[in-house]
Motif scaffolding. Structure first.
Motif, PDB file in Angstrom:
ATOM      1  N   PHE A  67     -38.433  27.566 -45.666  1.00  0.00           N
ATOM      2  CA  PHE A  67     -37.898  28.096 -44.413  1.00  0.00           C
ATOM      3  C   PHE A  67     -39.051  28.804 -43.709  1.00  0.00           C
ATOM      4  N   ALA A  68     -39.423  28.282 -42.553  1.00  0.00           N
ATOM      5  CA  ALA A  68     -40.573  28.800 -41.813  1.00  0.00           C
ATOM      6  C   ALA A  68     -40.097  29.665 -40.646  1.00  0.00           C
ATOM      7  N   GLY A  69     -40.374  30.959 -40.722  1.00  0.00           N
ATOM      8  CA  GLY A  69     -39.966  31.876 -39.659  1.00  0.00           C
ATOM      9  C   GLY A  69     -40.877  31.774 -38.453  1.00  0.00           C
ATOM     10  N   GLN A  73     -39.384  29.338 -29.180  1.00  0.00           N
ATOM     11  CA  GLN A  73     -38.575  28.129 -29.214  1.00  0.00           C
ATOM     12  C   GLN A  73     -39.437  26.874 -29.351  1.00  0.00           C
ATOM     13  N   LYS A  74     -40.609  26.852 -28.697  1.00  0.00           N
ATOM     14  CA  LYS A  74     -41.467  25.666 -28.768  1.00  0.00           C
ATOM     15  C   LYS A  74     -41.939  25.402 -30.196  1.00  0.00           C
ATOM     16  N   ASP A  75     -42.199  26.471 -30.955  1.00  0.00           N
ATOM     17  CA  ASP A  75     -42.608  26.311 -32.355  1.00  0.00           C
ATOM     18  C   ASP A  75     -41.435  25.845 -33.208  1.00  0.00           C
ATOM     19  N   TYR A  76     -40.241  26.355 -32.873  1.00  0.00           N
ATOM     20  CA  TYR A  76     -39.030  25.931 -33.591  1.00  0.00           C
ATOM     21  C   TYR A  76     -38.791  24.435 -33.369  1.00  0.00           C
ATOM     22  N   ASP A  77     -38.870  23.999 -32.132  1.00  0.00           N
ATOM     23  CA  ASP A  77     -38.636  22.586 -31.809  1.00  0.00           C
ATOM     24  C   ASP A  77     -39.665  21.675 -32.477  1.00  0.00           C
ATOM     25  N   LYS A  78     -40.895  22.141 -32.527  1.00  0.00           N
ATOM     26  CA  LYS A  78     -41.966  21.344 -33.139  1.00  0.00           C
ATOM     27  C   LYS A  78     -41.709  21.146 -34.630  1.00  0.00           C
ATOM     28  N   LEU A  79     -41.291  22.206 -35.312  1.00  0.00           N
ATOM     29  CA  LEU A  79     -41.045  22.109 -36.756  1.00  0.00           C
ATOM     30  C   LEU A  79     -39.747  21.381 -37.070  1.00  0.00           C
ATOM     31  N   ASN A  92     -37.998  23.688 -42.940  1.00  0.00           N
ATOM     32  CA  ASN A  92     -36.923  24.075 -42.025  1.00  0.00           C
ATOM     33  C   ASN A  92     -37.322  25.295 -41.188  1.00  0.00           C
ATOM     34  N   PRO A  93     -37.315  25.177 -39.870  1.00  0.00           N
ATOM     35  CA  PRO A  93     -37.659  26.320 -39.032  1.00  0.00           C
ATOM     36  C   PRO A  93     -36.505  27.327 -38.938  1.00  0.00           C
ATOM     37  N   LEU A  94     -36.870  28.586 -38.783  1.00  0.00           N
ATOM     38  CA  LEU A  94     -35.893  29.668 -38.598  1.00  0.00           C
ATOM     39  C   LEU A  94     -36.342  30.528 -37.417  1.00  0.00           C
ATOM     40  N   HIS A  95     -35.406  30.857 -36.524  1.00  0.00           N
ATOM     41  CA  HIS A  95     -35.724  31.825 -35.475  1.00  0.00           C
ATOM     42  C   HIS A  95     -35.863  33.192 -36.141  1.00  0.00           C
ATOM     43  N   LEU A  96     -37.084  33.749 -36.109  1.00  0.00           N
ATOM     44  CA  LEU A  96     -37.304  35.003 -36.825  1.00  0.00           C
ATOM     45  C   LEU A  96     -38.373  35.844 -36.132  1.00  0.00           C
ATOM     46  N   ASP A  97     -37.906  36.839 -35.385  1.00  0.00           N
ATOM     47  CA  ASP A  97     -38.783  37.824 -34.762  1.00  0.00           C
ATOM     48  C   ASP A  97     -38.694  39.088 -35.606  1.00  0.00           C
ATOM     49  N   MET A  98     -39.793  39.474 -36.230  1.00  0.00           N
ATOM     50  CA  MET A  98     -39.788  40.610 -37.160  1.00  0.00           C
ATOM     51  C   MET A  98     -39.518  41.940 -36.467  1.00  0.00           C
ATOM     52  N   ASN A  99     -39.515  41.951 -35.137  1.00  0.00           N
ATOM     53  CA  ASN A  99     -39.163  43.165 -34.391  1.00  0.00           C
ATOM     54  C   ASN A  99     -37.665  43.281 -34.145  1.00  0.00           C
ATOM     55  N   LYS A 100     -36.903  42.235 -34.521  1.00  0.00           N
ATOM     56  CA  LYS A 100     -35.466  42.206 -34.258  1.00  0.00           C
ATOM     57  C   LYS A 100     -34.670  42.210 -35.567  1.00  0.00           C
ATOM     58  N   PRO A 101     -34.018  43.332 -35.880  1.00  0.00           N
ATOM     59  CA  PRO A 101     -33.231  43.410 -37.118  1.00  0.00           C
ATOM     60  C   PRO A 101     -32.160  42.324 -37.212  1.00  0.00           C
ATOM     61  N   GLU A 102     -31.580  41.931 -36.065  1.00  0.00           N
ATOM     62  CA  GLU A 102     -30.533  40.901 -36.095  1.00  0.00           C
ATOM     63  C   GLU A 102     -31.100  39.545 -36.525  1.00  0.00           C
ATOM     64  N   ASP A 103     -32.347  39.248 -36.146  1.00  0.00           N
ATOM     65  CA  ASP A 103     -32.996  38.003 -36.585  1.00  0.00           C
ATOM     66  C   ASP A 103     -33.218  38.014 -38.093  1.00  0.00           C
ATOM     67  N   ILE A 104     -33.637  39.152 -38.602  1.00  0.00           N
ATOM     68  CA  ILE A 104     -33.899  39.282 -40.033  1.00  0.00           C
ATOM     69  C   ILE A 104     -32.625  39.111 -40.846  1.00  0.00           C
ATOM     70  N   ASP A 105     -31.559  39.773 -40.408  1.00  0.00           N
ATOM     71  CA  ASP A 105     -30.276  39.652 -41.113  1.00  0.00           C
ATOM     72  C   ASP A 105     -29.744  38.222 -41.066  1.00  0.00           C
ATOM     73  N   ALA A 106     -29.880  37.572 -39.911  1.00  0.00           N
ATOM     74  CA  ALA A 106     -29.406  36.196 -39.775  1.00  0.00           C
ATOM     75  C   ALA A 106     -30.214  35.253 -40.662  1.00  0.00           C
ATOM     76  N   ALA A 107     -31.526  35.466 -40.739  1.00  0.00           N
ATOM     77  CA  ALA A 107     -32.378  34.620 -41.588  1.00  0.00           C
ATOM     78  C   ALA A 107     -31.997  34.783 -43.055  1.00  0.00           C
ATOM     79  N   ALA A 108     -31.740  36.018 -43.472  1.00  0.00           N
ATOM     80  CA  ALA A 108     -31.355  36.265 -44.869  1.00  0.00           C
ATOM     81  C   ALA A 108     -30.023  35.601 -45.185  1.00  0.00           C
ATOM     82  N   ARG A 109     -29.073  35.661 -44.255  1.00  0.00           N
ATOM     83  CA  ARG A 109     -27.772  35.006 -44.479  1.00  0.00           C
ATOM     84  C   ARG A 109     -27.938  33.495 -44.578  1.00  0.00           C
TER      85      ARG A 109
END
Length: 320
Positions: A67-69, A73-79, A92-109
């Motif tokens: 899972f590649a964080g 969006q362009k990097d997500y589409d490429k992967l 597998n790409p994952l939307h993951l901005d380390m400045n956003k707690p909601e992204d981190i929680d969603a990635a972990a789920r």
């Protein structure tokens, strides 16, 4: 006995002691379980380019489900390359901005649900996401330092905490990409080096706390990487305007910094996929080291750090 002979003998004794200490550390290193299962799951943060992309590619080539964080969006589409849903054995790409707690929680789920659905072990979390903006201390704003800490420390803390239940369940591993700059303290890099030093202490304490669950923690002390895209300011024909502005009032020091960095890249041979190969070796080892030095300059700085006069050498080298 001549003075040169004494110096030579002393250096050989010091080198022998260091080698013996390294061997002893390996022997005393605790043994950890190895997830020798095809398609074992690994999450790599900051995997859109540079070292993170190199690690993700190497692990994917060796039949790990990665899972590649990525932030953009362009990097997500490429992967994604046509993938609709996360797939075993895929990158597998994952939307993951380390400045956003909601992204981190969603990635972990997402990763937890994937492991449960496909009955796959969670092998490792690779905390790689980072940023590096150079500036003298006088010209560094609190906001710039805060940006560094949010990604390197706070984001890594949130990501690790979110995945700890999964790590404990599968005896996974935590790997953090650090830097050999913690041994040299280069001018202008103070925000980055401070974060990397803090990251190492974070890994040290995490390793001690997670010992009962058999979770190995490793800090990668990485040398100069020739094909990394981070900190490209000094590798272009004319310095970018924002770079020059950040070094206002420190022209001489800026020029010295640029020269040193150019020399570092001139003699560097380490590539991003070389770092990935080291991570692969750690995942396959029953005795993964805590401090993993990668790159010739990384080893050299580790040795020089033991010199009593290293602080003075470091001070004068800053203005060479």
């Amino acid at each position: 006995m001549s003075f040169c002979a004494i110096i030579s003998a002393t250096l050989w004794v010091v080198l022998a002691v260091l080698v013996l200490c390294k061997v002893a550390a390996w022997i005393l290193q605790p043994s950890y379980p190895v997830a020798d299962v095809p398609n074992g799951v690994v999450l790599v943060t900051g995997a859109s380019r540079g070292i993170g992309a190199g690690i993700a590619k190497v692990l994917h080539k060796n039949k790990y489900t990665v899972f590649a964080g990525v932030r953009q969006q362009k990097d997500y589409d490429k992967l994604a390359a046509g993938l609709r849903d996360p797939t075993p054995g895929a990158l597998n790409p994952l939307h993951l901005d380390m400045n956003k707690p909601e992204d981190i929680d969603a990635a972990a789920r997402t990763v937890s649900e994937f492991c449960e659905q496909h009955h796959l072990p969670f092998v490792a979390l690779v905390n790689n996401a980072g940023t590096a903006v150079t500036a003298p201390i006088e010209n560094t704003t609190p906001e710039l330092l805060n940006d560094h800490f949010n990604v390197h420390i706070i984001g890594a803390l949130r990501m690790t905490r979110a995945l700890l239940p999964l790590l404990k369940k599968h005896h996974g591993r935590v790997i953090s990409t650090g830097s050999c700059t913690i041994h040299v303290s280069p001018v202008g890099f103070w925000a980055y080096v401070t974060c990397k030093a803090a990251q190492r202490f974070f890994c040290t304490i995490l390793r001690n706390e997670l010992k009962p669950w058999g979770i190995a923690v490793t800090y990668l002390c990485i040398g100069t990487v020739v094909d990394s895209e981070i900190n490209n300011d000094f590798r272009v024909s004319s310095l970018p305007a924002d770079f020059v502005e950040r070094w206002t009032g420190y022209d001489k020091l800026r020029d010295a910094y640029v020269r040193v960095m150019k020399y570092a890249y001139m003699f560097a041979f380490l590539k991003c996929e070389g770092v990935g190969a080291s991570v692969l070796g750690l995942l396959r080892s029953r005795r993964p080291s805590f401090d993993c030095y990668i790159g010739m300059d990384s080893y050299m700085l580790w040795l020089l750090n033991y010199l009593p006069c290293w602080d003075h050498i470091n001070y004068y080298a800053s203005w060479m």
